[in-house]
Write a protein that holds these residues in place. Structure first.
Motif, PDB file in Angstrom:
ATOM      1  N   LEU A 251     -21.716  -5.315   1.896  1.00  0.00           N
ATOM      2  CA  LEU A 251     -20.361  -5.787   1.562  1.00  0.00           C
ATOM      3  C   LEU A 251     -19.817  -4.978   0.263  1.00  0.00           C
ATOM      4  N   SER A 252     -20.753  -4.528  -0.942  1.00  0.00           N
ATOM      5  CA  SER A 252     -20.245  -4.159  -2.091  1.00  0.00           C
ATOM      6  C   SER A 252     -19.702  -2.896  -1.886  1.00  0.00           C
ATOM      7  N   PRO A 253     -20.029  -2.055  -0.826  1.00  0.00           N
ATOM      8  CA  PRO A 253     -19.311  -0.800  -1.046  1.00  0.00           C
ATOM      9  C   PRO A 253     -18.073  -0.908  -0.252  1.00  0.00           C
ATOM     10  N   LEU A 254     -17.831  -1.918   0.265  1.00  0.00           N
ATOM     11  CA  LEU A 254     -16.290  -2.147   0.896  1.00  0.00           C
ATOM     12  C   LEU A 254     -15.071  -2.400  -0.133  1.00  0.00           C
ATOM     13  N   ILE A 255     -15.575  -2.660  -1.324  1.00  0.00           N
ATOM     14  CA  ILE A 255     -14.745  -2.939  -2.453  1.00  0.00           C
ATOM     15  C   ILE A 255     -13.952  -1.539  -2.592  1.00  0.00           C
ATOM     16  N   PRO A 256     -14.371  -0.265  -2.645  1.00  0.00           N
ATOM     17  CA  PRO A 256     -13.702   0.754  -3.074  1.00  0.00           C
ATOM     18  C   PRO A 256     -12.529   1.116  -1.888  1.00  0.00           C
ATOM     19  N   ALA A 257     -13.050   0.627  -0.716  1.00  0.00           N
ATOM     20  CA  ALA A 257     -12.236   0.870   0.675  1.00  0.00           C
ATOM     21  C   ALA A 257     -10.941  -0.087   0.417  1.00  0.00           C
ATOM     22  N   LEU A 258     -11.143  -1.213   0.324  1.00  0.00           N
ATOM     23  CA  LEU A 258     -10.090  -2.207  -0.219  1.00  0.00           C
ATOM     24  C   LEU A 258      -9.143  -1.807  -1.322  1.00  0.00           C
ATOM     25  N   LEU A 259      -9.781  -1.217  -2.281  1.00  0.00           N
ATOM     26  CA  LEU A 259      -8.964  -0.737  -3.576  1.00  0.00           C
ATOM     27  C   LEU A 259      -8.019   0.371  -2.996  1.00  0.00           C
ATOM     28  N   ALA A 260      -8.541   1.257  -2.324  1.00  0.00           N
ATOM     29  CA  ALA A 260      -8.186   2.626  -1.948  1.00  0.00           C
ATOM     30  C   ALA A 260      -6.792   2.032  -0.916  1.00  0.00           C
ATOM     31  N   VAL A 261      -7.006   1.049  -0.129  1.00  0.00           N
ATOM     32  CA  VAL A 261      -5.788   0.563   0.636  1.00  0.00           C
ATOM     33  C   VAL A 261      -4.870  -0.002  -0.165  1.00  0.00           C
ATOM     34  N   HIS A 262      -5.375  -0.874  -1.283  1.00  0.00           N
ATOM     35  CA  HIS A 262      -4.413  -1.599  -2.109  1.00  0.00           C
ATOM     36  C   HIS A 262      -3.510  -0.629  -2.996  1.00  0.00           C
ATOM     37  N   LEU A 263      -4.026   0.591  -3.562  1.00  0.00           N
ATOM     38  CA  LEU A 263      -3.430   1.436  -4.134  1.00  0.00           C
ATOM     39  C   LEU A 263      -2.357   1.967  -3.394  1.00  0.00           C
ATOM     40  N   LEU A 264      -2.635   2.351  -2.220  1.00  0.00           N
ATOM     41  CA  LEU A 264      -1.622   3.005  -1.329  1.00  0.00           C
ATOM     42  C   LEU A 264      -0.687   1.854  -0.893  1.00  0.00           C
ATOM     43  N   ARG A 265      -0.640   0.840  -0.777  1.00  0.00           N
ATOM     44  CA  ARG A 265       0.114  -0.170  -0.291  1.00  0.00           C
ATOM     45  C   ARG A 265       1.426  -0.428  -1.534  1.00  0.00           C
ATOM     46  N   ARG A 266       0.700  -0.373  -2.644  1.00  0.00           N
ATOM     47  CA  ARG A 266       1.762  -0.738  -3.846  1.00  0.00           C
ATOM     48  C   ARG A 266       2.414   0.361  -4.362  1.00  0.00           C
ATOM     49  N   ASP A 267       2.166   1.434  -3.700  1.00  0.00           N
ATOM     50  CA  ASP A 267       3.297   2.693  -4.173  1.00  0.00           C
ATOM     51  C   ASP A 267       4.817   2.021  -3.957  1.00  0.00           C
ATOM     52  N   PRO A 268       5.721   2.423  -4.417  1.00  0.00           N
ATOM     53  CA  PRO A 268       7.121   2.367  -4.408  1.00  0.00           C
ATOM     54  C   PRO A 268       7.596   2.639  -2.890  1.00  0.00           C
ATOM     55  N   GLU A 269       6.935   3.764  -2.218  1.00  0.00           N
ATOM     56  CA  GLU A 269       7.189   3.652  -0.841  1.00  0.00           C
ATOM     57  C   GLU A 269       5.793   3.624  -0.182  1.00  0.00           C
ATOM     58  N   PRO A 270       5.367   2.309   0.248  1.00  0.00           N
ATOM     59  CA  PRO A 270       3.859   2.026   0.586  1.00  0.00           C
ATOM     60  C   PRO A 270       3.487   2.986   1.816  1.00  0.00           C
ATOM     61  N   HIS A 271       2.273   3.482   1.842  1.00  0.00           N
ATOM     62  CA  HIS A 271       1.654   4.337   2.810  1.00  0.00           C
ATOM     63  C   HIS A 271       0.878   3.674   3.781  1.00  0.00           C
ATOM     64  N   ASP A 272       1.051   4.077   5.061  1.00  0.00           N
ATOM     65  CA  ASP A 272       0.434   3.347   6.162  1.00  0.00           C
ATOM     66  C   ASP A 272      -0.444   4.226   6.707  1.00  0.00           C
ATOM     67  N   ILE A 273      -1.746   4.060   6.696  1.00  0.00           N
ATOM     68  CA  ILE A 273      -2.778   5.006   7.064  1.00  0.00           C
ATOM     69  C   ILE A 273      -3.337   4.562   8.396  1.00  0.00           C
ATOM     70  N   GLY A 274      -2.866   3.438   8.957  1.00  0.00           N
ATOM     71  CA  GLY A 274      -3.091   3.108  10.145  1.00  0.00           C
ATOM     72  C   GLY A 274      -4.500   2.388  10.221  1.00  0.00           C
ATOM     73  N   VAL A 275      -4.779   1.593   9.228  1.00  0.00           N
ATOM     74  CA  VAL A 275      -6.025   0.617   9.036  1.00  0.00           C
ATOM     75  C   VAL A 275      -5.717  -0.731   9.777  1.00  0.00           C
ATOM     76  N   ASP A 276      -5.315  -1.147  10.907  1.00  0.00           N
ATOM     77  CA  ASP A 276      -4.975  -2.128  11.492  1.00  0.00           C
ATOM     78  C   ASP A 276      -5.204  -2.475  12.786  1.00  0.00           C
ATOM     79  N   PHE A 277      -4.785  -3.444  13.802  1.00  0.00           N
ATOM     80  CA  PHE A 277      -5.409  -3.763  15.020  1.00  0.00           C
ATOM     81  C   PHE A 277      -4.013  -3.681  15.972  1.00  0.00           C
TER      82      PHE A 277
END
Length: 248
Positions: free
Chosen positions: A68-94
């Motif tokens: 579980l603990s290594p998943l935090i950096p992955a969540l952080l990376a997605v969070h940082l991409l989504r908080r950009d003025p123009e959010p990035h979509d990297i296709g982590v979805d269903f």
């Protein structure tokens, strides 16, 4: 306008708390292995070791923490991409489950079948340690933990090394192939603890996965592919190690 200095600092920080730190550790580990008294081919790299052999319930807690603990950096990376003025979509979805599953399966076959040959060749050429995919013992939770560990590897590596890093390098106006090569080198580097075979195999995997992402902008098929590869490796070894003598 993008603040390139801020983006560069962000990339270094994200890598520094995740796979970049793993790469530094693996480089130190391979130096340790190469300067050890025994040849590299006679050493062992255990991927999923037990932590507390005499208390399985505590070992389970350790294993879940390490998943579980290594998943935090992955969540952080997605969070940082989504908080950009123009959010990035990297296709982590269903949104595309069928397409992601079959593309992930195809990528797993493309990487996995030649990868088996590479592992065998690297071991016999003496450029890799003997890889032991798991050493958890026979507990009711061993196989579920190995499956979760495989999925965790897929999520962490593909979100950070592919989705996040390639997106940020594009923000910094890197060309496609320099970005892919950089990501692949880092991926190979944090597998150096296995020996040079681990570096080569994962570098090639990084190039293939990086090119796929640059063409599709979807990470989910890569997570599926990586998870399949690791599940087959981890669980397959756990189930077959007592029946196939060449695995030991």
């Amino acid at each position: 306008m993008i603040d390139r200095r801020a983006v560069r600092s962000e990339v270094l920080l994200v890598l520094g708390v995740s796979l970049g730190a793993s790469a530094v550790y693996s480089i130190i580990r391979i130096v340790d292995r190469l300067t050890y008294i025994a040849p590299l081919s006679q050493q062992t790299a255990t991927l999923n070791p037990t932590v507390v052999a005499d208390r399985p319930w505590l070992d389970l807690l350790y294993q879940l923490y390490y998943i579980l603990s290594p998943l935090i950096p992955a969540l952080l990376a997605v969070h940082l991409l989504r908080r950009d003025p123009e959010p990035h979509d990297i296709g982590v979805d269903f949104r595309r489950p069928v397409g992601d599953l079959w593309r992930g399966g195809a990528l797993a076959a493309l990487i996995g079948l030649p990868g088996l040959g590479l592992v065998w060749a690297a071991q016999h050429l003496g450029i890799s340690a003997k890889i032991v995919p798991e050493a958890l013992g026979e507990h009711w939770w061993s196989v579920p933990v190995l499956i979760l560990a495989a999925i965790e590897n897929g999520v962490l590596e593909e979100v950070v090394m592919i989705g996040y890093l390639l997106t940020r390098l594009r923000d910094l106006n890197w060309g496609m192939w320099p970005a892919i090569a950089t990501s692949a080198v880092i991926r190979g580097s944090y597998h150096l603890y296995q020996g040079f075979g681990g570096f080569i195999g994962n570098f090639v995997m990084g190039v293939v996965f990086g090119y796929f992402f640059q063409r599709t902008r979807r990470v989910m098929p890569l997570i599926v592919a990586h998870s399949i590869l690791d599940i087959v490796s981890f669980v397959g070894y756990a189930l077959l190690k007592d029946h196939l003598s060449f695995l030991n």
